[in-house]
Design an enzyme around this catalytic site. Structure first.
Site, mmCIF file in Angstrom:
data_model
loop_
_atom_site.group_PDB
_atom_site.id
_atom_site.type_symbol
_atom_site.label_atom_id
_atom_site.label_comp_id
_atom_site.label_asym_id
_atom_site.label_seq_id
_atom_site.Cartn_x
_atom_site.Cartn_y
_atom_site.Cartn_z
ATOM 1 N N PRO A 1 0.787 -1.327 0.113
ATOM 2 C CA PRO A 1 -0.049 0.076 -0.018
ATOM 3 C C PRO A 1 0.735 1.165 -0.088
ATOM 4 O O PRO A 1 1.869 1.473 0.691
ATOM 5 C CB PRO A 1 -0.867 -0.061 1.397
ATOM 6 C CG PRO A 1 0.074 -1.041 2.059
ATOM 7 C CD PRO A 1 0.599 -2.183 1.159
ATOM 8 N N ASN A 2 0.172 2.032 -0.814
ATOM 9 C CA ASN A 2 0.916 3.521 -0.696
ATOM 10 C C ASN A 2 2.186 3.767 -1.967
ATOM 11 O O ASN A 2 2.805 4.762 -2.093
ATOM 12 C CB ASN A 2 1.121 4.150 0.776
ATOM 13 C CG ASN A 2 -0.285 4.231 1.266
ATOM 14 O OD1 ASN A 2 -1.207 5.044 0.646
ATOM 15 N ND2 ASN A 2 -0.361 3.969 2.453
ATOM 16 N N TYR B 1 11.075 8.304 1.226
ATOM 17 C CA TYR B 1 10.925 7.145 0.379
ATOM 18 C C TYR B 1 11.836 7.358 -0.845
ATOM 19 O O TYR B 1 12.098 6.689 -1.780
ATOM 20 C CB TYR B 1 9.609 6.843 0.198
ATOM 21 C CG TYR B 1 8.849 6.436 1.106
ATOM 22 C CD1 TYR B 1 9.081 5.120 1.855
ATOM 23 C CD2 TYR B 1 7.980 7.433 1.883
ATOM 24 C CE1 TYR B 1 8.532 4.838 2.973
ATOM 25 C CE2 TYR B 1 7.327 6.831 3.116
ATOM 26 C CZ TYR B 1 7.455 5.501 3.612
ATOM 27 O OH TYR B 1 6.765 5.231 4.743
ATOM 28 N N GLU C 1 12.450 -9.572 1.401
ATOM 29 C CA GLU C 1 11.532 -8.574 1.773
ATOM 30 C C GLU C 1 12.547 -7.217 1.585
ATOM 31 O O GLU C 1 13.553 -7.332 2.152
ATOM 32 C CB GLU C 1 11.337 -8.857 3.395
ATOM 33 C CG GLU C 1 10.641 -7.616 4.007
ATOM 34 C CD GLU C 1 10.630 -7.827 5.339
ATOM 35 O OE1 GLU C 1 10.186 -6.756 6.201
ATOM 36 O OE2 GLU C 1 10.698 -8.982 6.070
ATOM 37 N N ALA D 1 3.281 -0.987 4.851
ATOM 38 C CA ALA D 1 2.612 -0.971 6.014
ATOM 39 C C ALA D 1 2.071 -2.227 6.603
ATOM 40 O O ALA D 1 1.963 -2.550 7.515
ATOM 41 C CB ALA D 1 1.287 0.061 6.216
ATOM 42 N N HIS E 1 12.419 -2.785 2.025
ATOM 43 C CA HIS E 1 11.987 -1.411 2.351
ATOM 44 C C HIS E 1 12.848 -0.457 1.820
ATOM 45 O O HIS E 1 13.975 -0.423 1.885
ATOM 46 C CB HIS E 1 11.948 -1.529 3.858
ATOM 47 C CG HIS E 1 11.150 -2.692 4.323
ATOM 48 N ND1 HIS E 1 9.537 -2.510 4.324
ATOM 49 C CD2 HIS E 1 11.419 -3.869 4.900
ATOM 50 C CE1 HIS E 1 9.189 -3.623 5.048
ATOM 51 N NE2 HIS E 1 10.009 -4.361 5.146
ATOM 52 N N ARG F 1 5.124 11.037 -2.452
ATOM 53 C CA ARG F 1 4.893 10.683 -0.935
ATOM 54 C C ARG F 1 6.157 10.902 -0.225
ATOM 55 O O ARG F 1 7.127 10.109 -0.314
ATOM 56 C CB ARG F 1 4.407 9.164 -0.852
ATOM 57 C CG ARG F 1 4.218 8.784 0.723
ATOM 58 C CD ARG F 1 3.578 7.392 0.798
ATOM 59 N NE ARG F 1 3.620 7.082 2.070
ATOM 60 C CZ ARG F 1 3.693 5.847 2.643
ATOM 61 N NH1 ARG F 1 4.472 4.876 1.525
ATOM 62 N NH2 ARG F 1 3.797 5.441 3.852
ATOM 63 N N ARG G 1 13.153 4.605 12.248
ATOM 64 C CA ARG G 1 11.761 5.280 12.243
ATOM 65 C C ARG G 1 11.141 4.764 13.418
ATOM 66 O O ARG G 1 11.506 4.494 14.447
ATOM 67 C CB ARG G 1 11.108 4.719 10.998
ATOM 68 C CG ARG G 1 11.865 5.131 9.833
ATOM 69 C CD ARG G 1 10.886 4.829 8.310
ATOM 70 N NE ARG G 1 9.969 5.911 8.433
ATOM 71 C CZ ARG G 1 8.909 5.584 7.763
ATOM 72 N NH1 ARG G 1 8.779 4.551 6.757
ATOM 73 N NH2 ARG G 1 7.792 6.397 7.633
ATOM 74 N N ASN H 1 7.950 -5.781 -0.972
ATOM 75 C CA ASN H 1 7.695 -4.578 -0.213
ATOM 76 C C ASN H 1 6.328 -4.420 0.455
ATOM 77 O O ASN H 1 5.550 -3.871 -0.263
ATOM 78 C CB ASN H 1 8.267 -3.455 -0.737
ATOM 79 C CG ASN H 1 8.248 -2.133 0.283
ATOM 80 O OD1 ASN H 1 7.766 -2.321 1.121
ATOM 81 N ND2 ASN H 1 8.992 -0.995 -0.235
#
Length: 149
Positions: A9-10, A22, A98, A77, A100, A17, A107, A74
Site C-alpha cells: 500500500p501507498n 522514500y 523482503e 504498512a 523496504h 509521498r 523510524r 515490499n
C-alpha cells in the site's frame, strides 16, 4: 525463471509521498530499473501493486500455478500487521526477499517489527530503490544455486 515483485500500500505514490523518507523515484522508475536488471540476469519479472491486503493475498496464491520461482516483496504498512500475507507466502512455499526503501529500524518503533523477516531469505532495508535491485540479484543467485533456474 519468473520472479514476482509485489509492492504494498501507498507505494503507488512514490515520488510524491514523503520524498525525504522514500526518495524521489516513482514506482514506474523502480519497476523500469528492475526490468532492465532482469534482462541482464536473463529472468522475467512481473510487477504487482495493491493497496488492498486481499488482492495481495489472491495474487500470491496464484504464483505457483503460474510457475513463478520467487518473490520480492515490499509489504509496506502490511509489514507490521498482515498475518494474511505472511500466511499466503508460507502457503505457496516460494523463496522471497523482503525490501523496504527506508530504514524501518530508524523510524517509529511500531515499524521495527516485521511479520515477514523471520521467514524471508533476507531483508533489505534503507537502501532506497537499489534495495530492489540487490534483492533481484540475490534471489536469482539463490535460485541458480538451488537448481531452480
Amino acid at each position: 525463471m519468473k520472479i514476482a515483485v509485489i509492492h504494498g500500500p501507498n507505494l503507488n505514490l512514490l515520488g510524491l509521498r514523503e520524498p525525504s523518507v522514500y526518495g524521489k523515484k516513482t514506482l514506474k522508475s523502480i519497476n523500469d530499473a528492475l526490468f532492465e536488471k532482469s534482462l541482464v540476469l536473463g529472468v522475467e519479472v512481473e510487477f504487482f501493486q495493491s493497496n488492498s491486503e486481499g488482492e495481495i493475498v489472491d495474487y500470491i496464491q496464484l504464483l505457483p500455478e503460474r510457475e513463478f520461482k520467487g518473490i520480492i516483496i515490499n509489504p509496506a504498512a502490511y509489514t507490521h500487521t498482515s498475518v494474511a500475507i505472511r500466511d499466503a507466502i508460507l502457503a505457496v512455499d516460494l523463496p522471497f526477499v523482503e525490501v523496504h526503501l527506508s530504514n524501518i529500524f530508524a523510524r517509529e518503533e511500531f515499524r521495527h517489527r516485521s511479520l515477514f523477516s523471520d521467514v524471508a531469505l533476507g531483508v533489505i532495508s534503507g537502501l532506497g530503490y537499489r534495495g530492489y535491485i540487490y534483492a533481484l540479484d540475490y534471489i536469482v543467485m539463490v535460485l541458480k544455486q538451488d537448481g531452480n533456474l
